[in-house]
Design an enzyme around this catalytic site. Structure first.
Site, PDB file in Angstrom:
ATOM      1  N   CYS A   9      -1.561   7.349   2.973  1.00  0.00           N
ATOM      2  CA  CYS A   9      -0.936   8.617   2.836  1.00  0.00           C
ATOM      3  C   CYS A   9       0.012   8.928   3.032  1.00  0.00           C
ATOM      4  O   CYS A   9       0.925   9.170   2.971  1.00  0.00           O
ATOM      5  CB  CYS A   9      -1.441   9.701   2.803  1.00  0.00           C
ATOM      6  SG  CYS A   9      -2.954   9.903   0.856  1.00  0.00           S
ATOM      7  N   ASP A  32       2.745  -6.251   2.926  1.00  0.00           N
ATOM      8  CA  ASP A  32       1.238  -5.948   3.906  1.00  0.00           C
ATOM      9  C   ASP A  32       1.573  -6.704   5.519  1.00  0.00           C
ATOM     10  O   ASP A  32       2.258  -7.302   4.974  1.00  0.00           O
ATOM     11  CB  ASP A  32       0.002  -6.680   3.175  1.00  0.00           C
ATOM     12  CG  ASP A  32      -1.095  -6.277   3.923  1.00  0.00           C
ATOM     13  OD1 ASP A  32      -2.187  -6.152   3.294  1.00  0.00           O
ATOM     14  OD2 ASP A  32      -1.226  -6.780   4.974  1.00  0.00           O
ATOM     15  N   HIS A  48      -3.959  10.536  -3.359  1.00  0.00           N
ATOM     16  CA  HIS A  48      -5.131   9.748  -2.609  1.00  0.00           C
ATOM     17  C   HIS A  48      -6.646  10.234  -3.407  1.00  0.00           C
ATOM     18  O   HIS A  48      -7.284  10.529  -3.737  1.00  0.00           O
ATOM     19  CB  HIS A  48      -5.352  10.398  -1.482  1.00  0.00           C
ATOM     20  CG  HIS A  48      -6.238  10.278  -0.675  1.00  0.00           C
ATOM     21  ND1 HIS A  48      -6.310   9.189   0.574  1.00  0.00           N
ATOM     22  CD2 HIS A  48      -8.064  10.621  -0.624  1.00  0.00           C
ATOM     23  CE1 HIS A  48      -7.445   8.777   1.216  1.00  0.00           C
ATOM     24  NE2 HIS A  48      -8.529   9.455   0.588  1.00  0.00           N
ATOM     25  N   GLY A  94     -14.949  -5.454   1.714  1.00  0.00           N
ATOM     26  CA  GLY A  94     -14.040  -5.567   1.941  1.00  0.00           C
ATOM     27  C   GLY A  94     -13.322  -4.142   2.395  1.00  0.00           C
ATOM     28  O   GLY A  94     -11.572  -4.917   2.658  1.00  0.00           O
ATOM     29  N   HIS A  99      -8.033   4.272   0.392  1.00  0.00           N
ATOM     30  CA  HIS A  99      -6.848   4.812  -0.301  1.00  0.00           C
ATOM     31  C   HIS A  99      -6.309   3.287  -1.438  1.00  0.00           C
ATOM     32  O   HIS A  99      -6.540   2.483  -1.339  1.00  0.00           O
ATOM     33  CB  HIS A  99      -5.730   5.481  -0.001  1.00  0.00           C
ATOM     34  CG  HIS A  99      -5.022   5.564  -0.497  1.00  0.00           C
ATOM     35  ND1 HIS A  99      -4.088   6.729  -0.646  1.00  0.00           N
ATOM     36  CD2 HIS A  99      -3.886   5.104  -2.079  1.00  0.00           C
ATOM     37  CE1 HIS A  99      -3.314   7.240  -1.001  1.00  0.00           C
ATOM     38  NE2 HIS A  99      -3.418   6.434  -1.861  1.00  0.00           N
ATOM     39  N   HIS A 101      -6.083   1.008  -3.598  1.00  0.00           N
ATOM     40  CA  HIS A 101      -4.366  -0.228  -3.797  1.00  0.00           C
ATOM     41  C   HIS A 101      -5.071  -1.066  -4.002  1.00  0.00           C
ATOM     42  O   HIS A 101      -6.239  -2.222  -4.479  1.00  0.00           O
ATOM     43  CB  HIS A 101      -4.319  -0.203  -1.525  1.00  0.00           C
ATOM     44  CG  HIS A 101      -4.758  -0.708  -1.080  1.00  0.00           C
ATOM     45  ND1 HIS A 101      -5.538  -0.113  -0.697  1.00  0.00           N
ATOM     46  CD2 HIS A 101      -4.835  -2.106  -0.734  1.00  0.00           C
ATOM     47  CE1 HIS A 101      -6.325  -1.166  -0.055  1.00  0.00           C
ATOM     48  NE2 HIS A 101      -5.877  -2.145   0.753  1.00  0.00           N
TER      49      HIS A 101
END
Ligand code: 5GP
Ligand code: ZN
Length: 117
Positions: A9, A32, A48, A94, A99, A101
Site C-alpha cells: 500500500c 521485485d 488492499h 510462502g 497484499h 500480488h
C-alpha cells in the site's frame, strides 16, 4: 481501501520508492527488490486485499486488470521467451507480503531450477 502498515500500500501511495514498469487505474507493476529470475515483476492491485481467497464480485475489475497487465508485460519480452505467473496465497505456502500480488517471471526455466508441479 489502502492500509497504512502494508508495504505494498505504501508503494502504491509512493511513500516507499519502487521501480514501476507499468501502472493503470487499478494496478501497479514493479520490479521485485530481490529478483529470482532475470525478469521478476510484481503485479499489485491498488486495493488492499490479503490474497485471492478474499476476492469477491466487487473486486472483479482489479482481477481483470491484473490479467490485462500480464498481457501487456508479456509483449515487452523477447519473442517466445515465455513467462510464469505465481501467486502465493497465505503464509503457510510462502506468502510474505500480505497484499495480493502476482509474480511475473521470465528468463529462467523454473522447472530446471527445482520447481515441480
Ligand atoms: P511473496 O513472498 O509475498 O509471494 O512475495 C513478496 C515479494 O515482495 C518477494 O519476492 C520480495 O522480494 C518482494 N519485496 C519485499 N519487499 C519489497 C519492497 O520493498 N520492494 C519491492 N519492489 N519488492 C519487495
Ligand atoms: Zn496493502
Amino acid at each position: 481501501m489502502l492500509t497504512v502498515k502494508c508495504i505494498f500500500c505504501k508503494i502504491i501511495q509512493k511513500q516507499i520508492p519502487s521501480t514501476c514498469v507499468l501502472e493503470t487505474e487499478h494496478t501497479i507493476a514493479i520490479k521485485d527488490l530481490y529478483p529470482k529470475a532475470p525478469v521478476h515483476y510484481l503485479l499489485i492491485p491498488k486495493f488492499h486485499i490479503e490474497h485471492m481467497g478474499y476476492l469477491t464480485a466487487d473486486t472483479t475489475p482489479y482481477l481483470v486488470d491484473l490479467g490485462l497487465c500480464v498481457a501487456k508485460l508479456s509483449k515487452t519480452l523477447p519473442e517466445n521467451a515465455g513467462f510464469n505467473i505465481i501467486s502465493n496465497n497465505g503464509q503457510a505456502v510462502g506468502q510474505s507480503v500480505l497484499h495480493l500480488h502476482w509474480h511475473f517471471l521470465s528468463g529462467k526455466n523454473l522447472y530446471e531450477s527445482g520447481l515441480s508441479l
